[in-house]
Design an enzyme around this catalytic site. Structure first.
Site, PDB file in Angstrom:
ATOM      1  N   GLY A  17       0.799  -1.224   0.000  1.00 33.62           N
ATOM      2  CA  GLY A  17       0.000   0.000   0.000  1.00 33.62           C
ATOM      3  C   GLY A  17       0.826   1.265   0.000  1.00 33.62           C
ATOM      4  O   GLY A  17       0.518   2.224  -0.708  1.00 33.62           O
TER       5      GLY A  17
ATOM      6  N   ASN B 122      -5.370  -6.954  -2.274  1.00 30.59           N
ATOM      7  CA  ASN B 122      -4.456  -5.796  -2.369  1.00 30.59           C
ATOM      8  C   ASN B 122      -4.997  -4.702  -3.282  1.00 30.59           C
ATOM      9  O   ASN B 122      -4.585  -3.537  -3.183  1.00 30.59           O
ATOM     10  CB  ASN B 122      -3.101  -6.224  -2.930  1.00 30.59           C
ATOM     11  CG  ASN B 122      -2.391  -7.304  -2.139  1.00 30.59           C
ATOM     12  OD1 ASN B 122      -1.688  -8.124  -2.710  1.00 30.59           O
ATOM     13  ND2 ASN B 122      -2.581  -7.335  -0.828  1.00 30.59           N
ATOM     14  N   LEU B 123      -5.885  -5.061  -4.207  1.00 29.60           N
ATOM     15  CA  LEU B 123      -6.164  -4.201  -5.356  1.00 29.60           C
ATOM     16  C   LEU B 123      -6.895  -2.906  -5.021  1.00 29.60           C
ATOM     17  O   LEU B 123      -6.855  -1.960  -5.806  1.00 29.60           O
ATOM     18  CB  LEU B 123      -6.940  -4.985  -6.421  1.00 29.60           C
ATOM     19  CG  LEU B 123      -6.229  -6.245  -6.957  1.00 29.60           C
ATOM     20  CD1 LEU B 123      -7.081  -6.920  -8.022  1.00 29.60           C
ATOM     21  CD2 LEU B 123      -4.848  -5.906  -7.502  1.00 29.60           C
TER      22      LEU B 123
ATOM     23  N   CYS C 125      -0.803  -9.462  12.649  1.00 28.07           N
ATOM     24  CA  CYS C 125      -0.883  -8.912  11.301  1.00 28.07           C
ATOM     25  C   CYS C 125      -2.185  -9.291  10.599  1.00 28.07           C
ATOM     26  O   CYS C 125      -2.343  -9.026   9.415  1.00 28.07           O
ATOM     27  CB  CYS C 125       0.328  -9.322  10.461  1.00 28.07           C
ATOM     28  SG  CYS C 125       0.389 -11.064  10.059  1.00 28.07           S
TER      29      CYS C 125
ATOM     30  N   CYS D 251       3.564 -18.714   9.901  1.00 28.69           N
ATOM     31  CA  CYS D 251       2.304 -17.977  10.019  1.00 28.69           C
ATOM     32  C   CYS D 251       1.735 -17.824   8.613  1.00 28.69           C
ATOM     33  O   CYS D 251       2.039 -18.614   7.724  1.00 28.69           O
ATOM     34  CB  CYS D 251       2.504 -16.635  10.718  1.00 28.69           C
ATOM     35  SG  CYS D 251       3.502 -15.452   9.768  1.00 28.69           S
TER      36      CYS D 251
ATOM     37  N   ARG E  88      -6.102  -0.786  -2.866  1.00 26.63           N
ATOM     38  CA  ARG E  88      -5.184   0.256  -2.392  1.00 26.63           C
ATOM     39  C   ARG E  88      -3.824   0.223  -3.076  1.00 26.63           C
ATOM     40  O   ARG E  88      -3.100   1.221  -3.047  1.00 26.63           O
ATOM     41  CB  ARG E  88      -4.993   0.136  -0.868  1.00 26.63           C
ATOM     42  CG  ARG E  88      -4.330  -1.163  -0.424  1.00 26.63           C
ATOM     43  CD  ARG E  88      -4.460  -1.403   1.078  1.00 26.63           C
ATOM     44  NE  ARG E  88      -3.724  -2.601   1.507  1.00 26.63           N
ATOM     45  CZ  ARG E  88      -4.162  -3.835   1.355  1.00 26.63           C
ATOM     46  NH1 ARG E  88      -5.326  -4.068   0.783  1.00 26.63           N
ATOM     47  NH2 ARG E  88      -3.447  -4.865   1.770  1.00 26.63           N
TER      48      ARG E  88
ATOM     49  N   ASP F 288       5.050  -3.422   6.958  1.00 23.93           N
ATOM     50  CA  ASP F 288       4.002  -3.407   7.985  1.00 23.93           C
ATOM     51  C   ASP F 288       4.400  -4.298   9.159  1.00 23.93           C
ATOM     52  O   ASP F 288       3.548  -4.744   9.918  1.00 23.93           O
ATOM     53  CB  ASP F 288       2.654  -3.857   7.409  1.00 23.93           C
ATOM     54  CG  ASP F 288       2.709  -5.272   6.826  1.00 23.93           C
ATOM     55  OD1 ASP F 288       3.792  -5.891   6.873  1.00 23.93           O
ATOM     56  OD2 ASP F 288       1.679  -5.739   6.312  1.00 23.93           O
TER      57      ASP F 288
END
Length: 351
Positions: free
Chosen positions: A32, A61-62, A179, A315, A64, A121
């Site tokens: 992002g 994802n698309l 997350c 994870c 942002r 992030d």
């Protein structure tokens, strides 16, 4: 002609444009924040750009991450981002690193880059970026986003404050956020990423006032901004330098596992494989050596383990397992590995 409207600015001119052409900027994270940073740096004529991201494009994802389209899903973000910004400006040089920024890869990736842009992030990765940045005496342009809010700052600029000065490192895993998505307004990272790119250009050009020792906070929901001043903490700077120099000079064993190595270790007796995702997260991945211990409970669980025990962590994307691995290593565990790109890299196994 491409840069004519920029060159006519007295603060830039042809000399400034040449500075942009000669600059070497490493963007860590092509999500992002990374997408608008890359678009703006390429459009401005920053001549040498590195892109670091081990993730692939996903449909979520698309909304942002505007460098990508539906046809890109499943492909490397770093490679797709490289292709996209070269189409925007074929006059620049772009290097894609389709891997996550880790302790083992940091020195090799950073190389001769002059500015690092933190578009990640993951808190653990931010400390890593900071320590490399302060040890190499190069600026780190930071940003983070959450729901409707974002923040921007510049660390390690001309001997200024570092990330550790503003955010002292917490040793416990309870300080590491999950997350799992808490949500974000799609346009927010594009706004904040553009602010990051602005700081990068100002640093290269040597113009304006840099956000060093200042944290800009932006509230999109109420359209409010504020700037918080903060000071250098010499002990935090020293800690970052020591860690950074040690990291840059170390030759650590590879701890990021490929899917093949991960499966191999899952089948070995005597190895504990820990799934640090929340209990409700899917897809399930079961095996005789696998235990499910959410990240927030790992600190307590680890007290029962032998520090010589070989441990494999995983994870969803590799970010939480990386934080867990760093914590266990700091706690004295000597044989800790993690699935570098998370369970997402095993998707073909569940289809």
């Amino acid at each position: 002609m491409r840069y004519s409207r920029q060159i006519i600015l007295p603060e830039i001119g042809e000399i400034g444009q040449q500075k942009l052409q000669d600059a070497r900027v490493l963007v860590i994270g092509a999500g992002g924040l990374g997408c608008p940073v890359l678009q703006n740096l390429a459009a401005a004529g920053v001549g040498n750009i590195g892109i670091v991201d081990g993730d692939v494009v996903d449909e979520t994802n698309l909304h942002r991450q505007l460098l990508y389209t539906l046809k890109d899903c499943g492909n490397s973000k770093a490679e797709i981002a490289k292709k996209a910004i070269l189409e925007l400006n074929p006059e620049i040089s772009v290097t894609a690193f389709s891997e996550f920024f880790t302790v083992q890869k940091a020195a090799q990736i950073v190389g001769e880059y002059q500015i690092i842009v933190d578009c990640t992030d993951a808190i653990a990765v931010r400390y890593l970026i900071n320590d490399v940045s302060v040890a190499k005496r190069i600026p780190m342009v930071y940003a983070s986003i959450h729901k409707f809010e974002g923040q921007v700052s510049v660390f390690n600029y001309k001997n200024g404050p570092s990330y550790r000065c503003l955010f002292p490192e917490q040793e416990g895993l309870n300080a590491v956020p999950n997350c799992a998505d808490s949500g974000v307004l799609g346009i927010l990272p594009n706004t904040i990423g553009t602010l990051q790119a602005t700081e990068v250009l100002k640093i290269i050009l040597g113009i304006g006032e840099i956000l060093s020792g200042k944290l800009l906070i932006y509230d999109a929901l109420h359209f409010q901004t504020q700037i918080i001043n903060f000071s250098k903490n010499p002990k935090a700077i020293e800690k970052g330098i020591i860690k950074g120099i040690k990291l840059l000079n170390s030759k650590k064993a590879e701890t990021d596992l490929s899917p093949e190595s991960f499966f191999e270790k899952c089948n070995q007796s005597g190895i504990i494989v820990i799934d640090v995702r929340e209990l409700e997260e899917i897809p399930e991945f079961n095996g005789k050596n696998i235990v499910r211990i959410p990240l927030g409970a790992l600190e307590e669980y680890s007290k029962k383990l032998d520090k010589n025990q070989e441990i494999v962590l995983f994870c969803q994307t590799g970010q939480r397992s990386l934080a867990a691995m760093n914590y266990l290593q700091k706690s004295g565990f000597v044989g800790v590995f993690h699935l570098g790109k998370g369970i997402e890299s095993l998707k073909n196994q569940f289809q």
